[in-house]
Design a protein around this motif. Structure first.
Motif, PDB file in Angstrom:
ATOM      1  N   SER A  68      82.895  78.410 -18.308  1.00 41.56           N
ATOM      2  CA  SER A  68      84.197  78.814 -17.733  1.00 41.56           C
ATOM      3  C   SER A  68      85.238  78.049 -18.199  1.00 41.56           C
ATOM      4  O   SER A  68      86.493  78.362 -18.237  1.00 41.56           O
ATOM      5  CB  SER A  68      84.086  78.785 -16.180  1.00 41.56           C
ATOM      6  N   GLU A  71      88.108  78.266 -21.140  1.00 41.26           N
ATOM      7  CA  GLU A  71      87.854  79.628 -20.860  1.00 41.26           C
ATOM      8  C   GLU A  71      86.781  80.050 -21.977  1.00 41.26           C
ATOM      9  O   GLU A  71      87.232  80.128 -23.068  1.00 41.26           O
ATOM     10  CB  GLU A  71      89.022  80.382 -20.397  1.00 41.26           C
ATOM     11  N   ARG A  76      87.133  87.334 -17.938  1.00 40.63           N
ATOM     12  CA  ARG A  76      87.734  86.004 -17.247  1.00 40.63           C
ATOM     13  C   ARG A  76      87.724  85.812 -15.711  1.00 40.63           C
ATOM     14  O   ARG A  76      87.416  84.365 -15.281  1.00 40.63           O
ATOM     15  CB  ARG A  76      89.105  86.362 -17.681  1.00 40.63           C
ATOM     16  N   HIS A  77      88.157  86.701 -14.929  1.00 44.96           N
ATOM     17  CA  HIS A  77      88.064  86.594 -13.469  1.00 44.96           C
ATOM     18  C   HIS A  77      87.761  88.035 -12.728  1.00 44.96           C
ATOM     19  O   HIS A  77      88.037  88.844 -13.270  1.00 44.96           O
ATOM     20  CB  HIS A  77      89.266  85.721 -12.949  1.00 44.96           C
TER      21      HIS A  77
END
Length: 129
Positions: A68, A71, A76-77
């Motif tokens: 993470s 990144e 990504r999220h």
């Protein structure tokens, strides 16, 4: 081709009971189905989102850690739309969940914030406004 919506997002967790608690008790998602897959030594938990979409929560023995920070390439999220970001932040903080400062999207003017699930998956609350 006509895509109409996101049907589900799959999340692999490292500690099934801890993540089940987070997604059902902290975030309040409703359980649709829960299956223990003996051959895979894993669970699959289907959770309902208010818009009809779903989260599939999986457990597998010894999954590799998620890169993470910095990144990594890939998803990504996970972002959830909320009506009152301040109330959501207060609820998370009341349960000792660290939440980033609320920011404003420079392009839409909408407020948002990030926090993490028990495995560090970034989750965003994005205020509809």
């Amino acid at each position: 081709m006509r895509i109409s919506a996101i049907h589900h997002v799959a999340v692999i967790c490292s500690d099934y009971p801890r993540s089940k608690h987070f997604y059902t008790q902290v975030l309040g998602l409703r359980v649709l189905a829960e299956v223990h897959r003996e051959a895979r030594r894993s669970y699959k938990l289907d959770l309902a989102l208010p818009d009809g979409g779903q989260i599939e929560l999986f457990s597998f023995p010894d999954p590799p850690p998620r890169p993470s920070y910095p990144e990594a390439c890939g998803l990504r999220h996970l972002a959830f739309a909320v009506d009152d970001i301040d109330a959501c932040v207060a609820e998370l903080q009341a349960q000792s969940i660290a939440v980033e400062a609320v920011r404003v999207d420079e392009y839409t003017g909408r407020r948002y914030t990030f926090f993490a699930d028990p495995d560090g998956l970034p989750i965003e609350f994005y205020e509809r406004g």
